[in-house]
Design a protein around this motif. Structure first.
Motif, PDB file in Angstrom:
ATOM      1  N   LEU A  17       0.838  -1.210   0.000  1.00 45.01           N
ATOM      2  CA  LEU A  17       0.000   0.000   0.000  1.00 45.01           C
ATOM      3  C   LEU A  17       0.864   1.248   0.000  1.00 45.01           C
ATOM      4  CD1 LEU A  17      -2.837  -0.919   2.522  1.00 45.01           C
ATOM      5  CD2 LEU A  17      -3.063  -0.622   0.058  1.00 45.01           C
ATOM      6  N   GLY A  18       2.117   1.103   0.420  1.00 46.11           N
ATOM      7  CA  GLY A  18       3.050   2.217   0.377  1.00 46.11           C
ATOM      8  C   GLY A  18       2.832   3.241   1.462  1.00 46.11           C
ATOM      9  N   ASN A  19       2.152   2.861   2.554  1.00 46.66           N
ATOM     10  CA  ASN A  19       1.962   3.847   3.613  1.00 46.66           C
ATOM     11  C   ASN A  19       2.370   3.286   4.969  1.00 46.66           C
ATOM     12  OD1 ASN A  19      -0.115   2.123   4.096  1.00 46.66           O
ATOM     13  ND2 ASN A  19      -1.720   3.668   4.153  1.00 46.66           N
ATOM     14  N   ALA A  20       3.364   2.429   4.952  1.00 53.34           N
ATOM     15  CA  ALA A  20       3.810   1.807   6.196  1.00 53.34           C
ATOM     16  C   ALA A  20       4.430   2.832   7.146  1.00 53.34           C
ATOM     17  CB  ALA A  20       4.805   0.699   5.885  1.00 53.34           C
ATOM     18  N   VAL A  22       3.387   5.976   7.641  1.00 53.95           N
ATOM     19  CA  VAL A  22       2.471   7.054   8.005  1.00 53.95           C
ATOM     20  C   VAL A  22       2.179   7.026   9.507  1.00 53.95           C
ATOM     21  CG1 VAL A  22       0.182   8.032   7.624  1.00 53.95           C
ATOM     22  CG2 VAL A  22       1.416   7.013   5.722  1.00 53.95           C
ATOM     23  N   GLU A  23       2.574   8.097  10.187  1.00 55.51           N
ATOM     24  CA  GLU A  23       2.341   8.181  11.635  1.00 55.51           C
ATOM     25  C   GLU A  23       0.938   8.685  11.931  1.00 55.51           C
ATOM     26  OE1 GLU A  23       4.271   7.420  14.471  1.00 55.51           O
ATOM     27  OE2 GLU A  23       5.330   6.268  12.953  1.00 55.51           O
ATOM     28  N   THR A  24       0.569   9.812  11.312  1.00 55.69           N
ATOM     29  CA  THR A  24      -0.758  10.379  11.531  1.00 55.69           C
ATOM     30  C   THR A  24      -1.488  10.419  10.204  1.00 55.69           C
ATOM     31  OG1 THR A  24       0.237  12.564  11.309  1.00 55.69           O
ATOM     32  CG2 THR A  24      -0.168  11.789  13.548  1.00 55.69           C
ATOM     33  N   PRO A  25      -2.250   9.378   9.934  1.00 57.78           N
ATOM     34  CA  PRO A  25      -2.912   9.267   8.636  1.00 57.78           C
ATOM     35  C   PRO A  25      -3.945  10.373   8.421  1.00 57.78           C
ATOM     36  CG  PRO A  25      -3.310   7.337  10.024  1.00 57.78           C
ATOM     37  CD  PRO A  25      -2.527   8.293  10.833  1.00 57.78           C
ATOM     38  N   SER A  26      -3.961  10.904   7.216  1.00 58.41           N
ATOM     39  CA  SER A  26      -4.972  11.893   6.851  1.00 58.41           C
ATOM     40  C   SER A  26      -5.999  11.192   5.966  1.00 58.41           C
ATOM     41  CB  SER A  26      -4.319  13.032   6.073  1.00 58.41           C
ATOM     42  OG  SER A  26      -3.795  12.532   4.861  1.00 58.41           O
ATOM     43  N   GLU A  62      -4.927  -0.410  12.513  1.00 62.38           N
ATOM     44  CA  GLU A  62      -4.190   0.740  11.980  1.00 62.38           C
ATOM     45  C   GLU A  62      -5.004   2.030  12.074  1.00 62.38           C
ATOM     46  OE1 GLU A  62      -0.966   1.098  10.485  1.00 62.38           O
ATOM     47  OE2 GLU A  62      -0.775  -0.792  11.575  1.00 62.38           O
ATOM     48  N   GLY A  63      -6.326   1.891  12.008  1.00 62.19           N
ATOM     49  CA  GLY A  63      -7.192   3.057  12.139  1.00 62.19           C
ATOM     50  C   GLY A  63      -7.491   3.792  10.841  1.00 62.19           C
ATOM     51  N   HIS A  64      -6.635   3.656   9.832  1.00 63.46           N
ATOM     52  CA  HIS A  64      -6.863   4.381   8.572  1.00 63.46           C
ATOM     53  C   HIS A  64      -7.048   3.427   7.393  1.00 63.46           C
ATOM     54  CE1 HIS A  64      -2.573   3.542   8.538  1.00 63.46           C
ATOM     55  NE2 HIS A  64      -2.592   3.735   7.238  1.00 63.46           N
ATOM     56  N   ASN A  93     -14.782   0.773  10.109  1.00 61.58           N
ATOM     57  CA  ASN A  93     -13.991   0.601   8.887  1.00 61.58           C
ATOM     58  C   ASN A  93     -14.125  -0.795   8.282  1.00 61.58           C
ATOM     59  OD1 ASN A  93     -12.966   3.204   8.819  1.00 61.58           O
ATOM     60  ND2 ASN A  93     -11.236   2.692  10.139  1.00 61.58           N
ATOM     61  N   PHE A  94     -15.057  -1.605   8.806  1.00 62.91           N
ATOM     62  CA  PHE A  94     -15.228  -2.971   8.309  1.00 62.91           C
ATOM     63  C   PHE A  94     -16.576  -3.133   7.626  1.00 62.91           C
ATOM     64  CE2 PHE A  94     -16.857  -7.323   8.913  1.00 62.91           C
ATOM     65  CZ  PHE A  94     -15.895  -8.015   8.205  1.00 62.91           C
TER      66      PHE A  94
END
Length: 165
Positions: A17-20, A22-26, A62-64, A93-94
């Motif tokens: 996904l290329g966002n490993a 990311v600390e604070t996802p937008s 992950e939350g995002h 998110n599910f």
């Protein structure tokens, strides 16, 4: 061991996904993962000890990441989806999809976890049209059941479980 293999799936998905990092996802970094197959093998609705359930839980933590799952035996209208653990089914998110195409629609990656025959007959052209395509790259299919011939999967970044990255 099976547990180790299951533990390696989430990091692999995150990397693809290329966002490993990311600390604070937008909102822009939100990703949708389509999981095809809930049961641990085809022709059963038994999801106890199912790798899919562990992976879905990991991804949701992950939350995002939105996770949309499709399994022929677990349709929202069928009632069996109630067997999905509450911590997953109650997560905003599910989602359980009514069809394979609903699950795949707008997804950033498709992960095949159960070798249902139905998946062999999906229209790959339609799958390609429905998936999110990052600029200058192919939509990603991660296949843990080696269901397709890699040669026929050229329009995708197709990674079968036995392949090395």
């Amino acid at each position: 061991s099976n547990k180790l293999r299951i533990a390696s799936i989430k990091p692999r998905i995150m990397k693809l996904l290329g966002n490993a990092d990311v600390e604070t996802p937008s909102a822009e970094t939100r990703k949708k993962v389509a999981i095809l197959g809930l049961s641990f093998k085809s022709m059963t609705s038994d999801i106890r000890e199912s790798p899919s359930v562990f992976i879905i839980n990991d991804l949701l933590s992950e939350g995002h990441i939105e996770v949309c799952v499709y399994d022929p035996l677990f349709k929202p209208s069928g009632g069996k989806h109630r067997r999905i653990p509450a911590e997953i089914s109650k997560n905003k998110n599910f989602q359980v999809a009514e069809s394979v195409y609903d699950a795949i629609s707008q997804s950033d990656i498709v992960v095949i976890m159960t070798n249902w025959n139905e998946f062999l007959s999906i229209n790959l052209k339609k799958v390609r049209e429905l998936m999110n395509k990052p600029p200058n790259s192919k939509p990603i299919i991660l296949d843990y059941r080696n269901m397709f011939n890699p040669k026929s999967m050229n329009p995708f970044n197709y990674i079968s479980q036995g392949q090395r990255q």
